[in-house]
Design an enzyme around this catalytic site. Sequence first.
Site, PDB file in Angstrom:
ATOM      1  N   THR A 263       0.872  -1.187   0.000  1.00 55.09           N
ATOM      2  CA  THR A 263       0.000   0.000   0.000  1.00 55.09           C
ATOM      3  C   THR A 263       0.909   1.237   0.000  1.00 55.09           C
ATOM      4  O   THR A 263       1.355   1.660  -1.057  1.00 55.09           O
ATOM      5  CB  THR A 263      -0.972   0.015   1.190  1.00 55.09           C
ATOM      6  OG1 THR A 263      -0.249  -0.171   2.400  1.00 55.09           O
ATOM      7  CG2 THR A 263      -2.006  -1.085   1.049  1.00 55.09           C
TER       8      THR A 263
ATOM      9  N   LYS B 175       3.835  -6.951   4.082  1.00 55.84           N
ATOM     10  CA  LYS B 175       3.571  -5.556   3.757  1.00 55.84           C
ATOM     11  C   LYS B 175       3.201  -4.852   5.053  1.00 55.84           C
ATOM     12  O   LYS B 175       2.729  -5.474   6.016  1.00 55.84           O
ATOM     13  CB  LYS B 175       2.472  -5.407   2.715  1.00 55.84           C
ATOM     14  CG  LYS B 175       1.077  -5.772   3.147  1.00 55.84           C
ATOM     15  CD  LYS B 175       0.309  -4.744   3.908  1.00 55.84           C
ATOM     16  CE  LYS B 175       0.376  -3.397   3.225  1.00 55.84           C
ATOM     17  NZ  LYS B 175      -0.283  -2.366   4.112  1.00 55.84           N
TER      18      LYS B 175
ATOM     19  N   THR C  93      -2.328  -3.140   9.746  1.00 50.83           N
ATOM     20  CA  THR C  93      -2.560  -3.623   8.397  1.00 50.83           C
ATOM     21  C   THR C  93      -1.287  -4.262   7.863  1.00 50.83           C
ATOM     22  O   THR C  93      -0.872  -4.041   6.728  1.00 50.83           O
ATOM     23  CB  THR C  93      -3.083  -2.519   7.465  1.00 50.83           C
ATOM     24  OG1 THR C  93      -3.997  -1.718   8.209  1.00 50.83           O
ATOM     25  CG2 THR C  93      -3.870  -3.115   6.326  1.00 50.83           C
TER      26      THR C  93
ATOM     27  N   GLU D 243       6.391   4.488   7.351  1.00 55.37           N
ATOM     28  CA  GLU D 243       6.020   5.776   6.767  1.00 55.37           C
ATOM     29  C   GLU D 243       6.867   6.929   7.291  1.00 55.37           C
ATOM     30  O   GLU D 243       6.827   7.248   8.473  1.00 55.37           O
ATOM     31  CB  GLU D 243       4.535   6.060   7.021  1.00 55.37           C
ATOM     32  CG  GLU D 243       3.631   5.199   6.161  1.00 55.37           C
ATOM     33  CD  GLU D 243       2.161   5.297   6.525  1.00 55.37           C
ATOM     34  OE1 GLU D 243       1.354   4.843   5.731  1.00 55.37           O
ATOM     35  OE2 GLU D 243       1.859   5.830   7.605  1.00 55.37           O
TER      36      GLU D 243
ATOM     37  N   ASN E  24       0.273  10.809   6.499  1.00 58.49           N
ATOM     38  CA  ASN E  24      -0.935  10.408   7.197  1.00 58.49           C
ATOM     39  C   ASN E  24      -1.975  11.508   7.327  1.00 58.49           C
ATOM     40  O   ASN E  24      -3.080  11.261   7.800  1.00 58.49           O
ATOM     41  CB  ASN E  24      -0.573   9.825   8.565  1.00 58.49           C
ATOM     42  CG  ASN E  24       0.037   8.456   8.401  1.00 58.49           C
ATOM     43  OD1 ASN E  24      -0.610   7.551   7.882  1.00 58.49           O
ATOM     44  ND2 ASN E  24       1.288   8.307   8.805  1.00 58.49           N
TER      45      ASN E  24
ATOM     46  N   SER F 190      -5.849   6.340   4.482  1.00 60.24           N
ATOM     47  CA  SER F 190      -5.372   4.961   4.342  1.00 60.24           C
ATOM     48  C   SER F 190      -5.713   4.187   5.594  1.00 60.24           C
ATOM     49  O   SER F 190      -6.106   4.756   6.581  1.00 60.24           O
ATOM     50  CB  SER F 190      -3.871   4.923   4.098  1.00 60.24           C
ATOM     51  OG  SER F 190      -3.207   5.478   5.210  1.00 60.24           O
TER      52      SER F 190
END
Lengths: 383, 383
Positions: free
Chosen positions: A146, A168, A179, A259, A378, A383
């Site tokens: 993602t 992932k 996730t 991230e 973010n 997401s």
Amino acid sequence: MSVTVPKGFRAAAATAGLKDSGKPDVALVVNDGPQQAAAAVFTSNRVAAAPVHWSRQAISDGRADAVVLNSGGANACTGAEGFQNTHATAEKTAALLGISAGDVVVCSTGLIGEQLPMDKLLPGVEAAAAALSDDGGAAAAGAIMTTDTVPKQAVFAGGGYSIGGMAKGAGMLAPGLATMLVVITTDAELAPAALQAALREATRVTFDRTDSDGCMSTNDTVVLLSSGASGVVLGIEDFTAALTGVCADLARQLITDAEGASHDIAVTTINAASERDAETVSRAVARSNLFKTAIFGNDPNWGRVLSAVGTTDAVFEPDQLNVSMNGVPVCRNGGVGESRDLVDLGSRDVTVVIDLQAGRESATIWTNDLTHEYVHENSAYSS
Amino acid sequence: MSVTVPKGFRAAAATAGLKDSGKPDVALVVNDGPQQAAAAVFTSNRVAAAPVHWSRQAISDGRADAVVLNSGGANACTGAEGFQNTHATAEKTAALLGISAGDVVVCSTGLIGEQLPMDKLLPGVEAAAAALSDDGGAAAAGAIMTTDTVPKQAVFAGGGYSIGGMAKGAGMLAPGLATMLVVITTDAELAPAALQAALREATRVTFDRTDSDGCMSTNDTVVLLSSGASGVVLGIEDFTAALTGVCADLARQLITDAEGASHDIAVTTINAASERDAETVSRAVARSNLFKTAIFGNDPNWGRVLSAVGTTDAVFEPDQLNVSMNGVPVCRNGGVGESRDLVDLGSRDVTVVIDLQAGRESATIWTNDLTHEYVHENSAYSS
């Protein structure tokens, strides 16, 4: 690479059109046997996604023949319609492969609170099934990304068998929550109970100690499939050690690609009265936004480490705490140690060691810094 | 303004040179009586600063004649030398005022892990004592600021008595932890035990429910002084209500001026089985970096609310959770509600209401968003 390295597995990717980017978004991993033993661990978030509810049930008998995964939508907080969509995905996969839907594990990742476009997803599953091959692992690893910038894959080979894994996860990354999806395959021959025990122990000291942003996902799933195709029958201890190595490798790749991260940080607590204390202390520091922003700014602000330690219930005396940062003992016995100017935080890897002087146990939490890029990613994208 | 509104109090500020900015950094508040009743609550951080250790002891007899505060240094994690410096500050203050050092409360705020420059601080205390006046409250409120951009003051007046308060705090703000200092004065006549009970209750539902960044300070202190100079003898319930109003006012000012904040967020949980459940759920959401960055981006990402709720042990069923954001019911019964596009997050104030459908209790946590400015301030400057 990855999940198709062990014998007995095929994998593939397809583009269903779930992502605005138009990149691959469906992955399929199939276990051709001779055995289809399986184990899994799932998010401990009580708000679990539809595919988690489905897969927990599907794998409860210790068997799974295939894992179908999609990015571009989490299918979480989607009610009865969401569960029906997961069920339909499993049925479609089963029909294409000539297996039972109850032996299909389903994983989803993406935005929470939106229904999956089934008119796109089911043709995507069909395309993936048509593309299955015994070197499709790398393609599958790419299709589950993602906000990941690179695919994560790891392999162990030795003793006549192998283990392959793909993962992932880039945000909402504190398993038990981000996730994070992981599929691991092996051609070693182990029974479901042994697989489950090995997986529990391996994840306990790897993924469970990865804490990027303290946020637990609704979709986290780690699935382990055994084909037995190597014919090698293993003791659980040897297998657990090898599996832990693969999981640790994948976990480090997740943190490195978290991230916005600019530093990978290992927070290690030593000389704790219990392993739980060590983990609690390391996690409290790893979750401190003030600590994480300081590291982003290359600032060895050890006061923010101690203030986080002080919020825990671990066994320690405040005037016996030692802290070192990248090897420099900046805090001794709860007070000022060597000059903080001696600490060089210019490199990507940062090591913080907290000595509780209260016992002999230790634990490490792997985290990353809190950066402008994290806030940007973010805040700008759902997401 | 503030602490010198009630009769019987004097205050002052001075510049000792502890801050690079050259701004005022010493404040002094004196209770001239006729009574010197006092109460306080302190950080629950186990790594407590030297002035917290000193002041906890000083106020244990229910009496305090003066509070001396410095910004520019937290005097935390400074060992025996740090405690001696706090002691010397109290002794100096006592000698200047002709009182006992054991009746002087000391507060410090600033960088952890550095000794205070006593050759600067003690002359600063002397200058503050020389400047004491019955309208010195505003000056004192300015001198305790660190990364605060504005002083925080609040006043209640009515029924023949008054309450005045000043506060500072901008980061490491989750009391129980953020170098939050508060001094509150009143000329109502109450005994120390009543003051303590009123202060505990008032702080429980105000400062304790303020959670800017989840980080608990080593220095948090809230001191309440009663001079009795109004001659008004109050019931504890009336006084607690007025005191809670002043504390709530100051708490909101802290959140509004929190480091880098662009939204003030009230996270309210309703219909909980217990007040503790409501507070736990609201705090879990308020501490989610993903939720906070979404609000910064004006993104009504309610999936991040539910994923945070799901990490708690509160009583609820996932398929009965309702969430509204600024009045729009975006999540109904754990699934998709009204379109998220209807939510306008353009204003500074944001309200999130989580309905657990599990009881009748409620609680609100006040927080703010996570912004580029927060990361910038806390990476670029040691504090």
